[in-house]
Structure formats: C-alpha cells, structure tokens
Design an enzyme around this catalytic site. Structure first.
Site, PDB file in Angstrom:
ATOM      1  N   LYS A 275      46.687  24.882  75.185  1.00  0.00           N
ATOM      2  CA  LYS A 275      46.815  24.530  76.597  1.00  0.00           C
ATOM      3  C   LYS A 275      47.597  25.663  77.249  1.00  0.00           C
ATOM      4  CE  LYS A 275      48.113  20.959  79.878  1.00  0.00           C
ATOM      5  NZ  LYS A 275      48.420  21.949  80.903  1.00  0.00           N
ATOM      6  N   ARG A 280      44.269  27.233  87.015  1.00  0.00           N
ATOM      7  CA  ARG A 280      42.850  27.086  86.767  1.00  0.00           C
ATOM      8  C   ARG A 280      42.028  27.975  87.690  1.00  0.00           C
ATOM      9  NH1 ARG A 280      40.798  21.292  85.038  1.00  0.00           N
ATOM     10  NH2 ARG A 280      38.695  21.817  84.370  1.00  0.00           N
ATOM     11  N   ARG A 295      41.860  25.316  91.515  1.00  0.00           N
ATOM     12  CA  ARG A 295      41.580  23.909  91.248  1.00  0.00           C
ATOM     13  C   ARG A 295      41.442  23.128  92.547  1.00  0.00           C
ATOM     14  NH1 ARG A 295      45.328  20.269  87.411  1.00  0.00           N
ATOM     15  NH2 ARG A 295      45.125  18.335  88.538  1.00  0.00           N
ATOM     16  N   GLU A 325      41.342  29.280  82.532  1.00  0.00           N
ATOM     17  CA  GLU A 325      42.756  29.277  82.890  1.00  0.00           C
ATOM     18  C   GLU A 325      43.239  30.731  82.910  1.00  0.00           C
ATOM     19  OE1 GLU A 325      44.311  26.435  83.596  1.00  0.00           O
ATOM     20  OE2 GLU A 325      46.462  26.768  83.311  1.00  0.00           O
ATOM     21  N   PHE A 366      37.250  28.281  79.066  1.00  0.00           N
ATOM     22  CA  PHE A 366      37.117  27.134  78.169  1.00  0.00           C
ATOM     23  C   PHE A 366      35.916  26.246  78.456  1.00  0.00           C
ATOM     24  CE2 PHE A 366      40.368  25.906  81.354  1.00  0.00           C
ATOM     25  CZ  PHE A 366      39.729  24.823  81.927  1.00  0.00           C
ATOM     26  N   LYS A 448      45.200  16.047  77.081  1.00  0.00           N
ATOM     27  CA  LYS A 448      46.190  17.106  76.910  1.00  0.00           C
ATOM     28  C   LYS A 448      47.374  16.554  76.134  1.00  0.00           C
ATOM     29  CE  LYS A 448      47.806  15.941  81.483  1.00  0.00           C
ATOM     30  NZ  LYS A 448      47.489  16.070  82.888  1.00  0.00           N
TER      31      LYS A 448
END
Ligand code: AMP
Length: 588
Positions: A275, A280, A295, A325, A366, A448
């Site tokens: 993570k 983002r 985002r 990210e 990702f 997460k």
C-alpha cells in the site's frame, strides 16, 4: 422553465436537514422539468454548471461579486462589504438589497433558467484581459432581473457556496424517484420521514439503485444520467460506457483488521500488494495523448510533465485507462518519502520542472480499467494484472507495477506486509483474484491493511524553548484534544529542525506563530492561547495518568501545520482517541 422554480427548490432544501425530505423535493422538480432543461436543472440543483468529471469551476472571486451586486443595486461597495461582514453570507446581502429595491421599482422581467445557466457557463469561460469587467456585467445583469430569493441563490452559486446539502446519494435517489416512483409504488411520507415501499418493490428498487449508481460511476454526470432515463428508461443505461478522457469514480477499499481478516474478506489465494503512501492517479492514454486525474477527478496532467513523458515511452497500448499510486522518493537516497512531501506538486502551477526534479515521483500501477478500445472492468483482477504485465515496460523510480504477492499462506502474507512497512509504505492491500473493477466502495473486492494509526489534529496549548543553539526557538509543543468543550492534554511533541523543514516550516515560523499567543511564561515554559492546530502522527496510543485526557501518544511526530484548514473547533476529540485506542486493541 423559469429560474424561480430552482430558487424555490433551494429554499425548500434550506428549510430541512432531513435527507429523504430533500430527496423528495428534488425528485418533484425533476418530474416536472421538460427534457430540454433536465440536464441544467440536475446540475444547478447541486450547485454545479459542469458535470463532475470536468474540473471546470465558475471560479469568481468574492470581490468581483461585490462589485456586481453594487452595479445591480446601486449600493456602494463599502456598504455591501459592511453588510457582508455582519451577515457572513453575500447571498443574503444580495437578497436584502434586492428586496429593498423591489419595493421601490417595477418588477423586472422573469429570469429564464436557460439564461442563468448560460451566463454562469460564460463566467467560467471568460479569462484574460477585460474579463473582470465582462464578468461583473454578466453577474449584474442576472441580478438586475432577479427577484430577492433568486439573487441570493445566484450569488451563492457563483461563489460556489450553494451548500444545500445534497450529496450524490440523494441525487441518485431523487432521479430514481422522479422516473420510477409510479412503477415502484414509492411514496414519500413526510409524517415519519420515510418512504413507503412493499417488500417486493424494495428489492426491485435496490436493484435499480445499483444499476443507476453503476452507470453514474462510469459517466460521472447526473445530468446525462437523468436525460438517458427520461428518454429511454432503464434501457438508456445499457450502453453507458467508458470513454478515455472522462475519468470514472475510482474503486475504493475497506479496512481489514489484519491479515487473517483480509483473507476472510477477499478469499484465498489473494493478491497482496504494497500500500504505497502517495496519491492516486487515474491515467488516460489514447494514441499519444495522456491525461492524469486525481482521485477527486481533477486534471493534474500539467503538473506532472515527467510522468507524461515516462508514460509515452513505457506504455505499449493504443489506448488505456490505468489506476496507479504516485509515490515520492528522495532524489539523493532513493528512499520513499511520506505523501506530505510531494503533496505540494498537485496544486503547483509554476516552476513545474524544478518541482519535478526536487520532488520526483514513481508511478506504481495497480489496475487497468480500459485497454485498446475495450472496457476491462468486468475482467477478473488476475486477468487485468496480466494485461498490465503485457503493456507496461517497467523502469524503477519512474514507472513500475505495484509489487505483488499471490498467496494463501498467512505467514508469507504477514512477511510481505512487514516488508512493505520497512520500505516506508503504509501497509498492504489484499485483493480478490476473481474480483471485477467496481467503482466506489464495495465489499469483498479488495481491502487495505494499515499499520500506522490515523494521524490526529491537535491544538498546541503550551510550548518550551529549546536549548543551546535552539534557545531562541520554541521547539517542543504540548498538545490537547477536546473533551465536551474542554481541552485535555494528550502529549508533547519535540520537533527536529530537519523534520519541520521537510514539512515546509521552520523553528522561526513556529515560534513566530506561537509567541503572540503566550499567556504566561516561567523559565523555558510558556502557556499558550489554544489556536495553532497541527497534525500529529504516532506509533500507538497508550493509557496514561500523566495527561489530563487519560491517554498518551507513543513516539508522536509533527506531520504538518493545519492552520490554513483547521481551528480549535475542528480538532480531534477524546472520544476519537478512545475509539482509536479500542481499534488498536482489537488489532492486537
Ligand atoms: P485509503 O486512502 O487509506 O482509503 O487507502 C486506499 C488508497 O490507497 C487508494 O485510494 C490508493 O490511492 C492507495 N493505494 C496505494 N497502494 C495501492 C495498491 N497497491 N492498490 C490500490 N490502492 C493503493
């Protein structure tokens, strides 16, 4: 249609805080809106003039609005500013001034909705020389022809301060009620503020709601959505599709307590990924055109020219939408740095190349949402990852795939998670290998697992001068949270010069901020008026008798000044702290 109808809606929305009641009012207006005005009404009801996926805003300064009110009403700028200070809302000021004028003069002509909408759009588009004057004219012409209530809401809309409190959930429901209340037999009951719906119809309603939400996540435009439903019913949503260049709502992830919990939510085997502690980026590529969205769907392409270059070189696809990210790293040590360090790049409009050198980012990709002309959101995650492996030519510290481990083994997953923390990342993501890409927050597709506790916003209530070289500066801060209106202490953070500088502040700045707030001093210690709010990170919360909150922070660290965004009324409460303490215990 007349703008008056909207002004009436706003008044109703202002009159209640009940979500369902607001939804009902909006749905009633949508019901009677003719097709040609539908998109405009839906946008304006939310205080917008452009759909969510654009980042265009009206962007008018309040000074300019004051001038326009002055021009429209004949009141002086000084009087308007004075009234504004008193009322706190320029919309109310415009309303009151117009009310006075109305009594003295003839009624002006009625404002067409279309005219208001087009004028607002023009406001957003005027830029450059002479634009101030033409903006003042545009607004004042609207106001001259507006009734008092209309003037209030036009002013608020122009200032982007409509605040009638309707979120996207209410808008979605209002649209469904407007077009399907008969079919579903939905009736809003104002007596108990609830909707009446049979068991069978409720199931149908939920399904419909899913479908509408899904379409919204893809097109990000309630105006278009409403129009499609009005024209073709639910069928109108069938061919809603992804388009490169139009950002979609990102897929969000729920929290898992730990690795075991993560497996139980996403199943075994699962894909674990670092993570990354960055921000983002939704990347849209078609031919050689690249666009980058945050985002919140803001276009930040211009702020990241080096990322655009890297993408052009390293992505082998005619068209695609990627989810990634961006993580900052130190150019000297190549170590990852916390998000706060690179956050300034997002808003930066000048010296962009210099910023890119000073605060470089690595893009960790990702997910993929669209690939060579086709949506990939319904492909299982492991297939989407394969697409990524095919099209991304990795280059460390520029553009890479998110580090991934597929496993069913808890120990392996735990080691991977620990490794991520050691690298300075935030924790791990666990993803369901069969899961499709679901925009918005959904259960079961991915979770997460974070180690670091959420930072706290705390107010500085006292401070201490440093020693030696630092003896002129306040370097340690006593921190408090609030407890039913009282401030209670929770710890002390001692800052290093480096640590502060990394966050863009200095001893000098901190001392300059705090000194005027000194109430009492004794030796190195000063008691302060509680005004300065900072964000504080920590390893753990402990019970403690040393501080009046009953808790203490282990290894507290200064994250950043929050004076621009927060006052003492916004700090975390003792209740928040207790809750975090309980969560931490639950995690073991
Ligand atoms: P949070 O912001 O704490 O809700 O965590 C979700 C966010 O983590 C996402 O919105 C991404 O910005 C970020 N993130 C970092 N690494 C990944 C990853 N490998 N997969 C998905 N999201 C990630």
């Amino acid at each position: 249609m007349l703008y008056k109808e909207l002004a009436e809606l706003y008044k109703r929305l202002d009159s209640t805080s009940k979500r369902l009641e607001k939804t009902y009012y909006i749905s009633e207006l949508i019901k009677k809106t003719p097709k040609k005005d539908l998109e405009k009404v839906v946008l304006l009801a939310q205080g917008k003039i452009f759909p969510d996926w654009t980042d265009k805003k009206i962007g008018v300064a309040s000074k300019l609005v004051v001038k326009a009110i002055s021009k429209a009403t004949g009141a002086s700028v000084r009087d308007i500013e004075e009234a504004w200070r008193k009322h706190g809302d320029l919309g109310d000021v415009a309303r009151n001034l117009l009310e006075k004028r109305k009594q003295a003069s003839l009624m002006p002509k009625e404002l067409e909705l279309d005219w208001v909408f087009m004028s607002l759009r023009k406001l957003a588009e005027h830029e450059g020389k002479g634009s101030v004057e033409s903006k003042v004219t545009l607004i004042s012409e609207l106001l001259i022809n507006a009734g008092p209530d209309e003037a209030r809401y036009i002013t608020r809309t122009v200032l982007d301060k409509l605040r009638v409190g309707i979120g996207s959930g209410s808008m979605r429901d209002a649209i469904i009620w407007a077009f399907f209340s008969e079919e579903l037999g939905i009736r809003y009951n104002s007596g108990n503020n609830d909707i009446e719906l049979s068991e069978a119809d409720r199931a149908k309603y939920n399904q419909m709601s899913e479908k509408v939400q899904y379409a919204y996540d893809l097109i990000n435009d309630f105006g278009e959505l409403a129009l499609r439903l009005k024209e073709r019913g639910l069928k109108g949503l069938d061919e809603v599709s992804l388009e490169v260049g139009k950002p979609i709502n990102a897929m969000l992830f729920q929290k898992a307590k730990d690795i075991g919990d993560a497996f139980s939510i996403v199943g075994k085997p699962a894909a674990f990924e670092y993570k990354y502690d960055g921000f983002r980026m939704q990347i849209h590529i078609v031919q050689s055109k690249v666009q980058i969205f945050t985002r919140r769907l803001e276009d930040v392409t211009e702020q990241f020219p080096e990322v655009v270059d890297a993408l052009k070189k390293s992505i082998r696809a005619k068209s695609c939408i990627l989810d990634a990210e961006a993580v900052g790293y130190s150019p000297a040590t190549k170590k990852y740095v916390p998000f706060q360090k690179i956050s300034q790049r997002i808003k930066r409009k000048y010296n962009i190349d210099e910023m890119a050198k000073k605060f470089p980012v690595e893009i960790n990709i990702f997910d993929i949402i669209y690939y060579d002309g086709k949506s990939t959101i319904n492909e299982p995650f492991h297939e989407r990852r394969k697409f990524l492996e095919k099209i991304v030519k990795e280059k460390p510290f520029s553009l890479v795939l998110a580090k991934q481990l597929i496993t069913s083994d808890e120990k392996e997953a735990q080691d991977f998670y620990n490794e991520s923390l050691k690298m300075g990342e935030e924790g791990a993501m666990a993803k369901n290998l069969e899961g499709i890409y679901k925009p918005g927050s959904r259960v079961g597709y991915g979770v997460k697992i974070k180690s670091i506790m959420d930072p706290l916003d705390l107010v500085i209530v006292a401070a201490e001068y440093g020693e030696g070289k630092r003896s002129g500066w306040l370097t340690s801060f006593y921190l408090a949270c609030s407890d039913n209106g009282k401030l209670v202490e929770i710890g002390k953070v001692s800052t290093g010069l480096k640590e502060l500088e990394e966050q863009g502040t200095t001893f000098k700045e901190m001392t300059g901020l705090l000194k005027p707030l000194v109430r009492k001093s004794s030796g190195k210690f000063v008691e302060l008026k509680p005004e300065i709010v900072i964000e504080v990170g920590y390893e753990e919360i402990q019970k403690s008798v040393n501080y009046s909150s009953g808790y203490a922070l282990r290894f507290p660290r200064f994250i950043r000044l929050r004076t621009d965004e927060k006052t003492v009324d916004d700090i975390n409460t003792a209740e928040d702290v207790e809750q975090l303490y309980e969560q931490q215990r639950a995690r073991g």
